[in-house]
Enzyme design. Structure first.
Site, PDB file in Angstrom:
ATOM      1  CE1 TYR A   1      40.231  34.239  29.715  1.00 30.60           C
ATOM      2  CE2 TYR A   1      40.180  31.950  29.014  1.00 30.60           C
ATOM      3  CZ  TYR A   1      40.256  32.889  30.019  1.00 30.60           C
ATOM      4  OH  TYR A   1      40.368  32.483  31.332  1.00 30.60           O
TER       5      TYR A   1
ATOM      6  CB  SER B   1      42.502  29.333  31.090  1.00 33.62           C
ATOM      7  OG  SER B   1      41.247  28.780  30.765  1.00 33.62           O
TER       8      SER B   1
HETATM    9  P1  NAD Z   1      37.762  38.215  38.052  1.00 34.24           P
HETATM   10  O1  NAD Z   1      37.003  38.964  37.024  1.00 34.24           O
HETATM   11  O2  NAD Z   1      37.142  37.977  39.387  1.00 34.24           O
HETATM   12  O3  NAD Z   1      39.184  38.886  38.298  1.00 34.24           O
HETATM   13  C1  NAD Z   1      39.920  39.515  37.277  1.00 34.24           C
HETATM   14  C2  NAD Z   1      40.828  40.530  37.904  1.00 34.24           C
HETATM   15  O4  NAD Z   1      41.609  41.157  36.866  1.00 34.24           O
HETATM   16  C3  NAD Z   1      40.088  41.660  38.625  1.00 34.24           C
HETATM   17  O5  NAD Z   1      40.760  41.984  39.821  1.00 34.24           O
HETATM   18  C4  NAD Z   1      40.166  42.826  37.644  1.00 34.24           C
HETATM   19  O6  NAD Z   1      40.100  44.088  38.266  1.00 34.24           O
HETATM   20  C5  NAD Z   1      41.547  42.558  37.064  1.00 34.24           C
HETATM   21  N1  NAD Z   1      41.784  43.290  35.813  1.00 34.24           N
HETATM   22  C6  NAD Z   1      41.062  43.273  34.675  1.00 34.24           C
HETATM   23  N2  NAD Z   1      41.602  44.121  33.776  1.00 34.24           N
HETATM   24  C7  NAD Z   1      42.678  44.694  34.376  1.00 34.24           C
HETATM   25  C8  NAD Z   1      43.638  45.669  33.972  1.00 34.24           C
HETATM   26  N3  NAD Z   1      43.623  46.230  32.752  1.00 34.24           N
HETATM   27  N4  NAD Z   1      44.610  45.995  34.854  1.00 34.24           N
HETATM   28  C9  NAD Z   1      44.647  45.457  36.097  1.00 34.24           C
HETATM   29  N5  NAD Z   1      43.766  44.517  36.519  1.00 34.24           N
HETATM   30  C10 NAD Z   1      42.797  44.156  35.666  1.00 34.24           C
HETATM   31  O7  NAD Z   1      38.098  36.816  37.368  1.00 34.24           O
HETATM   32  P2  NAD Z   1      38.869  35.511  37.902  1.00 34.24           P
HETATM   33  O8  NAD Z   1      38.029  34.355  37.556  1.00 34.24           O
HETATM   34  O9  NAD Z   1      39.333  35.663  39.279  1.00 34.24           O
HETATM   35  O10 NAD Z   1      40.101  35.511  36.883  1.00 34.24           O
HETATM   36  C11 NAD Z   1      41.452  35.551  37.293  1.00 34.24           C
HETATM   37  C12 NAD Z   1      42.305  34.841  36.253  1.00 34.24           C
HETATM   38  O11 NAD Z   1      41.928  33.458  36.218  1.00 34.24           O
HETATM   39  C13 NAD Z   1      42.125  35.372  34.839  1.00 34.24           C
HETATM   40  O12 NAD Z   1      43.383  35.410  34.175  1.00 34.24           O
HETATM   41  C14 NAD Z   1      41.242  34.328  34.193  1.00 34.24           C
HETATM   42  O13 NAD Z   1      41.411  34.268  32.802  1.00 34.24           O
HETATM   43  C15 NAD Z   1      41.730  33.082  34.882  1.00 34.24           C
HETATM   44  N6  NAD Z   1      40.795  31.968  34.813  1.00 34.24           N
HETATM   45  C16 NAD Z   1      39.541  32.090  35.362  1.00 34.24           C
HETATM   46  C17 NAD Z   1      38.683  31.010  35.254  1.00 34.24           C
HETATM   47  C18 NAD Z   1      37.278  31.058  35.823  1.00 34.24           C
HETATM   48  O14 NAD Z   1      36.473  30.180  35.498  1.00 34.24           O
HETATM   49  N7  NAD Z   1      36.940  32.021  36.660  1.00 34.24           N
HETATM   50  C19 NAD Z   1      39.086  29.830  34.631  1.00 34.24           C
HETATM   51  C20 NAD Z   1      40.367  29.749  34.102  1.00 34.24           C
HETATM   52  C21 NAD Z   1      41.218  30.834  34.206  1.00 34.24           C
END
Ligand code: NAD
Length: 281
Positions: free
Chosen positions: A176, A163
């Site tokens: 985080y 991130s």
């Molecule tokens: P999201 O909430 O859509 O997806 C998160 C996924 O992680 C889901 O499939 C959820 O079921 C899974 N998950 C959560 N806890 C779990 C567990 N204990 N075991 C197995 N799976 C688990 O969010 P996203 O935005 O797609 O996030 C994906 C990654 O991208 C994350 O690591 C997040 O930190 C990172 N990220 C997101 C953003 C953003 O703005 N959306 C920005 C930077 C980084």
């Protein structure tokens, strides 16, 4: 019978440039791929001839609809493994499942993640531990399990979805930010250890992407900062992104396809910002 990837070690530069995005016969394990960024990457792999192990939490019927839909849409083999990424034994089982069912593990995407927004002094200990486990330790569990398989195959690609918060901080996100900084340190170490094994390990550092994790944050930030949701979106979420635009999942997929390609061979141990200029400030 699982198709073997058609890799040609004598490919010319032109062929390698042309082949970016061809994942024919490759197998990708993607944690947290039932939604958001992970699902977009899974779809991209399946659309390009690869087979996928999905993972993530959620409603079983909904997950099965996602899995079956992706399979029908692409013709790829798309399996689901329910590992809770906080448990190392379940994560190891997921990687072994991919190898047993699909024959190989070429690509590992450590993507599962959660967020919790709270001042440090009020931050619940169980939330801290959960975030460190899901956002950081899970990458260790999965990488440790995948490395022997990738070494035996003579090639591997590990992509950690970190991130912008792996590079800079924001208030109220202590766990985080700590976990994502940890992911970047872990990425560098794995890259150094595997540099001569034709296995790369890189981190992608997105800015804000409009997925469910952000929707929840808009609510939490509004509560923590005592602001309206509209103000949070404009001044907190997109306030840190100079483009004032969300990053899109296809923009992240573009970086992913480069990193897993043969042309990505020298990109190693690096953190790639895709954040609309956020961390340039
Ligand atoms: P999201 O909430 O859509 O997806 C998160 C996924 O992680 C889901 O499939 C959820 O079921 C899974 N998950 C959560 N806890 C779990 C567990 N204990 N075991 C197995 N799976 C688990 O969010 P996203 O935005 O797609 O996030 C994906 C990654 O991208 C994350 O690591 C997040 O930190 C990172 N990220 C997101 C953003 C953003 O703005 N959306 C920005 C930077 C980084």
């Amino acid at each position: 019978m699982v198709q073997q990837p058609a890799r040609n070690d004598n490919a010319t530069s032109d062929q390698r440039l042309r082949d970016i995005g061809d994942l024919g016969g490759q197998v990708a394990v993607i944690s947290g791929s039932t939604s958001g960024i992970g699902l977009a990457i899974a779809r991209a792999v399946a659309q390009r001839g690869g087979n996928v192990v999905l993972n993530g939490l959620g409603d079983a019927d909904q997950i099965e609809r996602t899995r079956a839909g992706l399979e029908a849409e692409t013709g790829a083999r798309v399996l689901y493994h329910p590992a809770d990424m906080t448990h190392g034994d379940q994560v190891a089982d997921m990687v072994a499942f991919a190898k047993a069912q699909l024959g190989r593990v070429d690509i590992l995407v450590n993507n599962a993640g959660i967020q919790h927004v709270e001042a440090v002094e009020a931050f619940p200990t169980d939330k801290w531990e959960q975030i460190i486990a899901i956002n950081l330790s899970s990458a260790f569990y999965a990488t440790r399990a995948a490395i022997p398989i990738m070494k035996a195959q003579g090639r591997g690609r590990i992509v950690n979805i970190a991130s912008a918060h792996g590079l800079v901080a924001s208030p109220f996100k202590s766990a985080y930010v700590a976990a994502k900084h940890g992911v970047i340190g872990f990425t560098k170490t794995v890259a150094l250890e595997l540099a001569q094994d034709n296995i790369t390990c890189n981190a992608v550092c997105p800015g804000f992407v409009h997925t469910p994790i952000v929707d929840k944050q808009i609510d939490d930030q509004a509560r923590t900062r005592n602001m309206s949701k509209e103000d949070v979106l404009k001044n907190v979420i997109l306030g840190s992104q100079p483009t004032k635009q969300f990053v899109t999942t296809d923009q992240l997929v573009g970086m992913f396809l480069y990193l897993v390609s043969d042309l990505g061979a020298s990109a190693n141990g690096a953190s790639f910002s895709i954040d609309g200029g956020w961390t340039a400030q």
